[in-house]
Design an enzyme around this catalytic site. Structure first.
Site, PDB file in Angstrom:
ATOM      1  N   THR A  68      16.781 -27.583  34.206  1.00  0.00           N
ATOM      2  CA  THR A  68      17.018 -27.182  32.863  1.00  0.00           C
ATOM      3  C   THR A  68      15.929 -26.482  32.300  1.00  0.00           C
ATOM      4  OG1 THR A  68      16.460 -29.552  32.022  1.00  0.00           O
ATOM      5  CG2 THR A  68      18.721 -29.029  32.316  1.00  0.00           C
ATOM      6  N   LYS A 109      13.687 -32.761  39.053  1.00  0.00           N
ATOM      7  CA  LYS A 109      13.832 -31.757  37.775  1.00  0.00           C
ATOM      8  C   LYS A 109      13.244 -32.849  36.558  1.00  0.00           C
ATOM      9  CE  LYS A 109      16.564 -31.028  35.004  1.00  0.00           C
ATOM     10  NZ  LYS A 109      16.230 -31.791  33.770  1.00  0.00           N
ATOM     11  N   THR A 167      13.170 -40.996  36.681  1.00  0.00           N
ATOM     12  CA  THR A 167      13.159 -39.741  36.181  1.00  0.00           C
ATOM     13  C   THR A 167      14.605 -38.907  36.246  1.00  0.00           C
ATOM     14  OG1 THR A 167      11.967 -38.061  35.122  1.00  0.00           O
ATOM     15  CG2 THR A 167      12.208 -37.888  37.580  1.00  0.00           C
ATOM     16  N   GLU A 222       7.011 -29.943  29.574  1.00  0.00           N
ATOM     17  CA  GLU A 222       7.569 -28.664  28.553  1.00  0.00           C
ATOM     18  C   GLU A 222       6.241 -28.242  27.948  1.00  0.00           C
ATOM     19  OE1 GLU A 222      12.171 -29.402  27.444  1.00  0.00           O
ATOM     20  OE2 GLU A 222      10.733 -30.250  26.210  1.00  0.00           O
ATOM     21  N   ASN A 250      10.835 -27.205  21.461  1.00  0.00           N
ATOM     22  CA  ASN A 250      12.118 -28.118  21.210  1.00  0.00           C
ATOM     23  C   ASN A 250      12.575 -28.087  19.579  1.00  0.00           C
ATOM     24  OD1 ASN A 250      12.609 -29.872  23.497  1.00  0.00           O
ATOM     25  ND2 ASN A 250      10.386 -30.184  23.388  1.00  0.00           N
ATOM     26  N   THR A 289      18.529 -28.412  23.160  1.00  0.00           N
ATOM     27  CA  THR A 289      18.596 -28.782  24.424  1.00  0.00           C
ATOM     28  C   THR A 289      18.799 -30.057  24.503  1.00  0.00           C
ATOM     29  OG1 THR A 289      16.148 -29.284  24.598  1.00  0.00           O
ATOM     30  CG2 THR A 289      16.640 -27.104  25.254  1.00  0.00           C
TER      31      THR A 289
END
Lengths: 382, 382
Positions: B143, B166, B177, B256, B377, B382
């Site tokens: 993603t 991921k 996760t 991120e 974010n 998302t």
């Protein structure tokens, strides 16, 4: 703002903060106070929290509180504990009260010894600055706070409660926040005050979070000198909770890097503890806080945060509303995303969540997560 | 990277991701697999986690896994559960295997129904894309990840384990996760695999955190088709843990907005659980993560994070080192701050903490907190 009867404060610049701002202060009552205290649950609590807890266990009355900002005196070993005791002793000497009637509070960077020469010579000068004004004290206890935080209420008998607090990072109190102090001239039974204080702290300071990081120096404290006489206990406790709630919201709104206040109201929970856990987990979520910063009504992050809080939910009867607009009711609801986003451009954004399982409620406060938070904490050692 | 014997994968762009990148994929074994599974502890778990848990409880062998990225199919009510079952059913039909032999995994935004028309017509095209290559699959499950994550190991018998995973936001796994998949041609007893899997997940995926936010869709999965024959169980489990640890570190490094990997090694704990809690709390601390971003050796934030983790410490014998330099040993130690700061300008920064109370150890991984995390974010749903 003036303190209640019989309280005075002093604040000076002792050279602890590199900025040269006021950093050493005290509040003194001219008669004995009954008091209640809540300190951080951190297992690496600072010297001031550890000592206040010991004084608290003894249960005698107190007369004064001395606060330094700019240095937390935490993780400083036995030397730090001695320095803290010396600070209480020094204020007791200049005020002519017993060392055990003096409480201490330190806030600032962790892991540095206090500059005791400057601190002790500063204490000598505190008595000459004493006045009934609360604002210089509220300013002197600040660290990265942008604004001083005070709140007050007057009871039906004329007795008053004045509260002061500071934030604004390492705020995820697990007992109390660093710091919240309330002073009252009401006459309050110490045992009743202490019995009620934990629950009030839980619904107020323990319901505010800036970054999920619990400080080593958190404490909430209320001192009552009784000079305005007897008050109704229920009225007093409700008024105290109002003052503490007001201060808690001020801390959240002035979180490091914050541009708005986040309020999460949870209803329909099985227990108050689960309602508070769900609300608090929403307020600490970096993803929800980032979405808030971008005015993004991304309610899926509320579902996520509630889900990880451990609170019981019935996903089929659960509901979520953003600024009054229903967005989820067991399934995604159609809504005007542009309109809701526009409504989030406000000083306070309210998420309402019904967990769909019971009658208990809870509320928590936080703030948005901005690039400024990172900059404050990456570029400056605090 | 090639899959182990008997496994093939396919990936296509079905139109779920707005970017037009591949977003629908599957892995198929040409014979039955024993398997182990760990799903999120979130009380708002997504349809895929709930269904896999049900299939897991039945305990039969599986043959295939279908994954979509770009839409989490979480908080989508009964319709979402139906859609998820339909997805498994559709892949089962085109592969001619039972619906209960197909597992599902969805990742992406929460609270939106899957575009089932596009998903189902996409599934029709998956069989024609099947190949032994793992890389297209690793890319299709991404993603906000910047890089695909794979790891592999070859056992002494020639059997192999290939893992894919991921990230990269909403990463604070509380069971596993979102996602970690391991595939092996080793022959493994399902009961023994399942018995060992929880502890391995705890030391690997549950020890990685990006933002403290636990996803609704987390899962870790291992499929063993046995085509390379019997292997030594201890060798296999150690190799599996190595693959999962490698993937966990890759997820942290690609968090991120991350610019570096954070490793916290805790020793001297009373229990492994306390060691892991202390390490993980350091990795999730926004204050420590911000300091890391600014190369600030602010070890006081380690003291704070350990203190709020609940792990038992002896502050008088506790020690902290940053990139090998001792900075605390019951009291602050003198060190060259400029030198330590320079040593933090690395791809990986290691904090070592001895709690001073026992012999247990634990390690956790995270990343720095950057303004880029907020931007990712705040500006994108998302």
């Amino acid at each position: 703002m003036q303190f209640p009867q019989g309280f005075q404060a002093a604040a000076i610049a002792a050279g602890i903060k590199p900025s040269g701002k006021t950093d050493l202060s005290c509040v003194v009552s001219d008669t004995d106070c009954s008091w209640a205290f809540a300190g951080t649950r951190s297992t690496t609590a600072a010297a001031c929290v550890t000592r206040n807890r010991e004084v608290y266990a003894v249960g005698g009355p107190v007369r004064a509180l001395v606060v330094n900002a700019g240095n937390a005196n935490a993780a400083t070993g036995k030397r730090g504990a001695h320095d803290n005791a010396d600070l209480a002793d020094a204020l007791g000497s200049v005020l002519n009260v017993a060392q055990d009637a003096v409480l201490t509070a330190s806030t600032g960077i962790i892991g540095h010894l206090l500059p005791m020469d400057r601190v002790l010579s500063g204490v000598e000068h505190l008595p000459e600055e004493l006045s009934p004004e609360a604002d210089p004290f509220a300013a002197a206890i600040m660290t990265t706070d942008l604004v001083p935080k005070t709140a007050s209420v007057t009871l039906s008998t004329g007795a008053r409660i004045v509260g002061t607090a500071k934030g604004s990072g390492m705020i995820h109190p697990d007992m109390a926040t660093m710091f919240a102090f309330a002073f009252t001239d009401a006459q309050v039974d110490q045992a009743a005050l202490r019995a009620a204080f934990g629950a009030i702290v839980n619904r107020t300071f323990n319901a505010v979070t800036v970054d999920g990081d619990t400080s080593t120096n958190d404490m909430a404290l209320v001192l009552a000198n009784g000079q305005a006489g007897v008050v109704d206990s229920a009225e007093f406790l409700a008024a105290l909770e109002g003052v503490m709630r007001d201060l808690a919201r001020q801390i959240a709104a002035d979180g490091e890097g914050a541009t708005k206040l986040l309020t999460v109201r949870v209803t329909g929970a099985a227990t108050e503890a689960e309602a508070l856990a769900a609300a608090r987990t929403c307020c600490v979520s970096p993803l929800l806080k980032s979405a808030l910063h971008g005015n993004d009504p991304n309610w899926g992050r509320v579902i996520m945060a509630v889900g990880r809080s451990g609170a019981g939910v019935n996903i089929e009867t659960m509901t979520v509303a953003v600024q009054g607009t229903p967005v989820f009711a067991g399934r995604p609801l159609p809504y005007d995303a542009a309109l809701v986003s526009a409504s989030m451009k406000a000083e306070e954004v309210i998420f309402e969540v019904n967990l769909g399982v019971g009658d208990a409620v809870g509320e928590a406060w936080g703030c948005d997560l901005s690039a400024e938070y990172v900059s404050i904490n990456a570029e400056y050692t605090t």
